[in-house]
Scaffold this motif. Structure first.
Motif, PDB file in Angstrom:
ATOM      1  N   GLY A   1       0.896  -1.071  -0.179  1.00 22.68           N
ATOM      2  CA  GLY A   1       0.055   0.243  -0.507  1.00 22.68           C
ATOM      3  C   GLY A   1       0.876   1.747   0.203  1.00 22.68           C
ATOM      4  N   ALA A   2       1.823   1.386  -0.275  1.00 22.43           N
ATOM      5  CA  ALA A   2       2.890   2.451   0.245  1.00 22.43           C
ATOM      6  C   ALA A   2       3.810   2.722  -1.757  1.00 22.43           C
ATOM      7  CB  ALA A   2       4.724   2.179   1.380  1.00 22.43           C
ATOM      8  N   THR A   3       3.717   4.543  -1.871  1.00 21.86           N
ATOM      9  CA  THR A   3       3.643   4.619  -2.958  1.00 21.86           C
ATOM     10  C   THR A   3       5.319   5.296  -2.665  1.00 21.86           C
ATOM     11  OG1 THR A   3       1.784   4.744  -3.028  1.00 21.86           O
ATOM     12  CG2 THR A   3       3.182   6.683  -4.457  1.00 21.86           C
ATOM     13  N   ILE A   4       5.921   4.870  -3.977  1.00 19.54           N
ATOM     14  CA  ILE A   4       7.589   5.428  -4.385  1.00 19.54           C
ATOM     15  C   ILE A   4       6.895   6.794  -4.820  1.00 19.54           C
ATOM     16  CG2 ILE A   4      10.222   4.669  -5.495  1.00 19.54           C
ATOM     17  CD1 ILE A   4       8.350   2.853  -2.557  1.00 19.54           C
ATOM     18  N   VAL A   5       8.048   7.548  -4.392  1.00 22.07           N
ATOM     19  CA  VAL A   5       7.496   8.978  -4.641  1.00 22.07           C
ATOM     20  C   VAL A   5       8.951   9.990  -5.278  1.00 22.07           C
ATOM     21  CG1 VAL A   5       5.818   9.322  -3.382  1.00 22.07           C
ATOM     22  CG2 VAL A   5       8.036  10.268  -3.031  1.00 22.07           C
ATOM     23  N   ASP A   6       9.645   9.125  -5.551  1.00 20.23           N
ATOM     24  CA  ASP A   6      11.508   9.526  -6.163  1.00 20.23           C
ATOM     25  C   ASP A   6      12.053   8.564  -5.452  1.00 20.23           C
ATOM     26  OD1 ASP A   6      13.223  10.782  -6.935  1.00 20.23           O
ATOM     27  OD2 ASP A   6      13.630  12.062  -5.177  1.00 20.23           O
ATOM     28  N   GLN A   7      12.757   8.254  -7.136  1.00 20.26           N
ATOM     29  CA  GLN A   7      13.947   6.477  -7.172  1.00 20.26           C
ATOM     30  C   GLN A   7      15.034   7.682  -6.988  1.00 20.26           C
ATOM     31  OE1 GLN A   7      12.885   2.610  -8.234  1.00 20.26           O
ATOM     32  NE2 GLN A   7      14.121   2.210  -7.603  1.00 20.26           N
ATOM     33  N   GLU A   8      16.311   7.211  -7.287  1.00 15.35           N
ATOM     34  CA  GLU A   8      17.648   7.546  -6.969  1.00 15.35           C
ATOM     35  C   GLU A   8      18.983   7.187  -6.864  1.00 15.35           C
ATOM     36  OE1 GLU A   8      17.418  11.101  -7.858  1.00 15.35           O
ATOM     37  OE2 GLU A   8      15.466  11.701  -7.559  1.00 15.35           O
ATOM     38  N   TYR A   9      20.178   7.407  -7.515  1.00 16.71           N
ATOM     39  CA  TYR A   9      21.033   6.568  -8.078  1.00 16.71           C
ATOM     40  C   TYR A   9      22.541   7.472  -7.130  1.00 16.71           C
ATOM     41  CZ  TYR A   9      17.103   4.982 -10.776  1.00 16.71           C
ATOM     42  OH  TYR A   9      16.054   4.395 -10.894  1.00 16.71           O
ATOM     43  N   THR A  10      22.745   6.888  -6.571  1.00 18.23           N
ATOM     44  CA  THR A  10      24.910   6.983  -6.389  1.00 18.23           C
ATOM     45  C   THR A  10      25.416   5.836  -6.974  1.00 18.23           C
ATOM     46  OG1 THR A  10      25.138   8.246  -4.769  1.00 18.23           O
ATOM     47  CG2 THR A  10      24.147   6.274  -4.540  1.00 18.23           C
TER      48      THR A  10
END
Length: 385
Positions: free
Chosen positions: A199-208
């Motif tokens: 039920g959660a939402t992934i609002v941002d996805q970043e990479y390093t």
């Protein structure tokens, strides 16, 4: 009937005498050195992982040698051939070929998925079992008969943590950052799938990267997304400075990550910024392991320091290899490999250490921890035996 009984008795005495003489002869011979390979990062930012891993293997070898083992009628002494793969895939394959060329009969390692996966075909070609700490699901899905795992895979680790965060903690807006390694990317993907399913939402996805030290640009973007929590797929080497930078930017989100409690490293570096941080780790807390208390005492007596995290798993995996050799009565990996596949033993970490047809642990387990008052506190353990 009397004659037959006497004959059988005499035969048994003769066999017993011959066996005793053979054993005495073997025991009096010089032990044959049998090399156990080991590979992990022993220098660089992940050296503390490698040192912890290595200590478990060293203790198992010391314990096995103390029994003065005789295998195939020959007294043997196990010796460690330890190599530094620097957590680098290219170095990992070089190290793997060296271990094969050196004549090791098994490899406990590598530590990272990114080194274990490219090294696996090299060991498989030589018929040498690789018992790795690697947690990427793809490691044991390469179609090779020689891959075994010491820990729960990322599929279960990420899934447990993702579901716990969304259902147990009611965090609904999540950001994800991963270091693009096989491990970091894999566990982040599993976390995202489980969190979204819960039920959660992934609002941002970043990479390093696993060498980065400055995350302010990524974190500034995440701050504007107003998230409840940030999941980091990677090691504590990056998670600790990331935490400090989160606090300096007044980001109130909780940092979540896998395997961040090694050597208390994250807390040492991040200090008070670590409060409230969540982490999941494979297996049970040491005190809850079937053989944990006894192992802790034994380990401290041997090394004059307490157990950290990975040593018990390394110990169990090494002992599984030894038991397979004894069962097959051979130190030839092509002979004892079948016995290793059918392992069913009581270990330090579990009451039943056994592998499925892929080489994954049947009973791995995952524990979720939280930093409270400067200490990692276990919250929940699932899937152990």
């Amino acid at each position: 009937m009397k004659v037959a009984t006497s004959y059988v008795s005499a035969a048994l005495v003769a066999c017993s005498t011959f066996a005793s003489a053979s054993y005495a002869l073997a025991a009096s011979a010089s032990p044959q050195n049998v090399q156990i390979g080991f590979a992990a990062p022993l220098t660089g930012g992940q050296a503390h992982y490698g040192a912890d891993f290595r200590s478990g293997v060293e203790l198992a070898i010391a314990d096995m040698n103390a029994t003065k083992p005789v295998i195939g009628g020959q007294p043997v002494q196990f010796v460690l051939n330890a190599q530094d793969d620097q957590a680098d895939p290219r170095t990992g394959t070089t190290v793997a070929q060296k271990l094969v060329d050196d004549g090791v009969v098994a490899v406990i390692g590598h530590y990272n998925s990114g080194t274990s996966i490219p090294a696996a075909p090299i060991y498989a070609k030589a018929g040498i079992p690789e018992v790795a700490m690697a947690t990427a699901p793809s490691y044991t899905r390469l179609g090779l008969p020689t891959t075994f795992r010491l820990l729960t895979s990322d599929t279960q680790l990420g899934s447990v943590l993702g579901e716990y965060v969304a259902k147990g903690l009611k965090f609904k807006r999540l950001a994800i950052v991963d270091d693009r390694t096989a491990y970091g990317q894999g566990v982040a993907e599993e976390f995202a799938k489980a969190a979204k399913a819960a039920g959660a939402t992934i609002v941002d996805q970043e990479y390093t990267t696993d060498k980065a030290v400055d995350f302010r640009a990524i974190l500034t973007k995440i701050k504007s997304a107003d998230v409840d929590a940030v999941f980091y797929g990677g090691a504590d080497t990056q998670a600790a400075p990331m935490l400090k930078q989160m606090r300096s930017l007044a980001i109130k989100a909780v940092l979540i990550g896998p395997d961040m409690l090694q050597s208390e490293n994250l807390i040492k570096i991040a200090g008070g910024a670590a409060e409230g941080t969540l982490a999941a780790s494979e297996g049970s807390p040491l005190a809850q392991m079937p053989g944990g208390s006894a192992f802790a005492e034994h380990y401290k007596a041997h090394f004059s320091k307490p157990v950290e995290l990975y040593a018990p798993y390394a110990y169990d995996g090494t002992m599984a290899v030894f038991n397979a050799m004894k069962k097959a009565d051979s130190t030839d990996p092509r002979v004892f490999l079948t016995a290793l596949k059918s392992t069913n033993m009581k270990g330090v970490t579990t009451s039943e250490l056994s592998y499925d047809n892929y080489g994954d642990l049947k009973y791995g387990g995952v524990t979720v921890y939280k930093v409270a008052n400067g200490k990692w506190v276990p919250l929940q353990t699932v899937g152990t035996k």
